[in-house]
Design a protein around this motif. Structure first.
Motif, PDB file in Angstrom:
ATOM      1  N   SER A  55      -3.937  -4.387  -2.944  1.00 31.39           N
ATOM      2  CA  SER A  55      -4.141  -3.926  -1.557  1.00 31.39           C
ATOM      3  C   SER A  55      -5.517  -3.323  -1.303  1.00 31.39           C
ATOM      4  O   SER A  55      -5.650  -2.371  -0.519  1.00 31.39           O
ATOM      5  CB  SER A  55      -3.030  -2.956  -1.147  1.00 31.39           C
ATOM      6  OG  SER A  55      -1.795  -3.650  -1.055  1.00 31.39           O
TER       7      SER A  55
ATOM      8  N   HIS B 142      -1.686 -10.566   3.081  1.00 31.38           N
ATOM      9  CA  HIS B 142      -3.019 -10.082   3.464  1.00 31.38           C
ATOM     10  C   HIS B 142      -3.679 -11.109   4.383  1.00 31.38           C
ATOM     11  O   HIS B 142      -3.300 -12.281   4.381  1.00 31.38           O
ATOM     12  CB  HIS B 142      -3.928  -9.916   2.236  1.00 31.38           C
ATOM     13  CG  HIS B 142      -3.530  -8.817   1.307  1.00 31.38           C
ATOM     14  ND1 HIS B 142      -3.434  -7.510   1.695  1.00 31.38           N
ATOM     15  CD2 HIS B 142      -3.214  -8.848  -0.016  1.00 31.38           C
ATOM     16  CE1 HIS B 142      -3.075  -6.774   0.648  1.00 31.38           C
ATOM     17  NE2 HIS B 142      -2.926  -7.561  -0.390  1.00 31.38           N
TER      18      HIS B 142
ATOM     19  N   HIS C 184      -2.822  -4.103   6.274  1.00 25.62           N
ATOM     20  CA  HIS C 184      -3.176  -2.830   5.634  1.00 25.62           C
ATOM     21  C   HIS C 184      -4.435  -2.275   6.299  1.00 25.62           C
ATOM     22  O   HIS C 184      -5.551  -2.611   5.879  1.00 25.62           O
ATOM     23  CB  HIS C 184      -3.399  -3.037   4.138  1.00 25.62           C
ATOM     24  CG  HIS C 184      -2.228  -3.687   3.464  1.00 25.62           C
ATOM     25  ND1 HIS C 184      -2.129  -5.040   3.278  1.00 25.62           N
ATOM     26  CD2 HIS C 184      -1.087  -3.149   2.965  1.00 25.62           C
ATOM     27  CE1 HIS C 184      -0.982  -5.314   2.683  1.00 25.62           C
ATOM     28  NE2 HIS C 184      -0.324  -4.191   2.485  1.00 25.62           N
TER      29      HIS C 184
ATOM     30  N   ASP D 157      -6.014   0.337   6.033  1.00 21.18           N
ATOM     31  CA  ASP D 157      -6.945   1.058   5.164  1.00 21.18           C
ATOM     32  C   ASP D 157      -7.732   0.119   4.250  1.00 21.18           C
ATOM     33  O   ASP D 157      -8.573   0.569   3.476  1.00 21.18           O
ATOM     34  CB  ASP D 157      -6.187   2.097   4.328  1.00 21.18           C
ATOM     35  CG  ASP D 157      -4.997   1.512   3.590  1.00 21.18           C
ATOM     36  OD1 ASP D 157      -4.478   0.475   4.042  1.00 21.18           O
ATOM     37  OD2 ASP D 157      -4.585   2.078   2.563  1.00 21.18           O
ATOM     38  N   MET D 158      -7.486  -1.175   4.327  1.00 21.51           N
ATOM     39  CA  MET D 158      -8.211  -2.165   3.509  1.00 21.51           C
ATOM     40  C   MET D 158      -9.473  -2.567   4.242  1.00 21.51           C
ATOM     41  O   MET D 158      -9.416  -3.293   5.229  1.00 21.51           O
ATOM     42  CB  MET D 158      -7.326  -3.411   3.320  1.00 21.51           C
ATOM     43  CG  MET D 158      -6.844  -3.632   1.918  1.00 21.51           C
ATOM     44  SD  MET D 158      -5.756  -5.049   1.848  1.00 21.51           S
ATOM     45  CE  MET D 158      -6.892  -6.330   1.373  1.00 21.51           C
TER      46      MET D 158
ATOM     47  N   SER E  54       0.824  -1.220   0.000  1.00 18.22           N
ATOM     48  CA  SER E  54       0.000   0.000   0.000  1.00 18.22           C
ATOM     49  C   SER E  54       0.861   1.274   0.000  1.00 18.22           C
ATOM     50  O   SER E  54       2.057   1.232   0.283  1.00 18.22           O
ATOM     51  CB  SER E  54      -0.945   0.002   1.197  1.00 18.22           C
ATOM     52  OG  SER E  54      -0.237   0.306   2.371  1.00 18.22           O
TER      53      SER E  54
END
Lengths: 141, 132
Positions: free
Chosen positions: B52, B79, B122, B124-125, A35
């Protein structure tokens, strides 16, 4: 102008090489995480690693600042992980690299800058001189 | 050693090195071909991640009964998927793994509500899971 600020001893060269290698290693790990946040973090590491070995007089003059910035960047990265980061093998490996990197940076600070406290003092004095610059300039004119 | 014999020995070692390289390339190719994403079990809810982000902004799930999320990680980036209540309490937590690969995540019976799907690596995922 040398890449190393002091005498070019094997210890000094090895220390600088280790700092750059560890910085690039943690940059690569962050880059692989995908990211924007991680890519930004990796970019910061790469820029600071390059600044640590750029043999230009201006970089050599402000190496104490670059070292401090790299130390700060690494500490912020670790704190960010402690607060929000995922706990998995690659993250632990990356944090181990960063802890060793901090130790090596502190060793370099003692070698060239009189230790981390002196770097903080120097940094504050530098910031004050920058803040005063427009006023001093006005006085001179 | 004569120059002719020396040259033939050198060319033999070049050929051997080339064969070894081809073998490594073929074997690594076989390994890659074997790591497919797989087929979701019947009735599983498919959630996938790529670039992502979760590819589904919202998924539907049955309330008051256990179900399985088939999590497909489509990229070589770590992930996982975590199901979280509105209060922030955990409902189910999947393992972090690199793709391309998929793993099932067993979710216990949950009350009708909207839940969040998150990736721990992540923050923000995000996606939502609506149980009804």
């Amino acid at each position: 102008m040398s890449v190393i600020e002091g005498p070019r001893t094997p210890v000094a060269i090895g220390l600088r090489v280790a700092i750059v290698v560890l910085t690039l290693a943690t940059a690569y790990i962050h880059y692989t995480l995908g990211s924007m946040m991680f890519v930004f973090n990796a970019a910061g590491y790469v820029v600071l690693a390059a600044a640590m070995v750029t043999p230009l007089p201006i970089f050599a003059r402000y190496r104490w600042w670059i070292r401090g910035a790299l130390l700060g960047w690494t500490v912020v990265t670790i704190l960010g992980w402690v607060m929000f980061g995922a706990r998995f093998d690659l993250a632990y490996f990356s944090k181990a690299i960063e802890v060793v990197l901090i130790v090596l940076l502190v060793v370099e600070m003692f070698m060239y800058d009189g230790g981390p406290i002196n770097v903080v003092r120097k940094g504050i004095a530098w910031l004050i001189s920058i803040a005063r610059y427009p006023f001093n300039r006005g006085t001179q004119a | 050693m004569t120059p002719v014999r020396d040259r033939s020995r050198r060319s033999r070692s070049v050929v051997l090195a080339a064969i070894a390289l081809i073998a490594v390339a073929v074997l690594s190719g076989c390994q890659t071909a074997g790591t497919g994403i797989g087929t979701p079990p019947p009735g599983a809810i498919v959630v996938s991640a790529n670039y992502s982000v979760f590819e589904q902004a919202s998924v539907q799930a049955p309330a008051n009964q256990a179900f399985t999320i088939w999590f497909e990680n489509r990229e070589n980036v770590p992930h996982n998927v975590r199901v979280v209540q509105g209060t922030g309490a955990n409902v189910a937590l999947g393992q972090i793994f690199n793709g391309p690969a998929a793993q099932p995540l067993n979710v216990p019976s949950i009350a009708p509500a909207t839940y969040k799907l998150r990736c721990d690596v992540h923050p923000d995922m995000l996606a939502e899971l609506v149980a009804n």
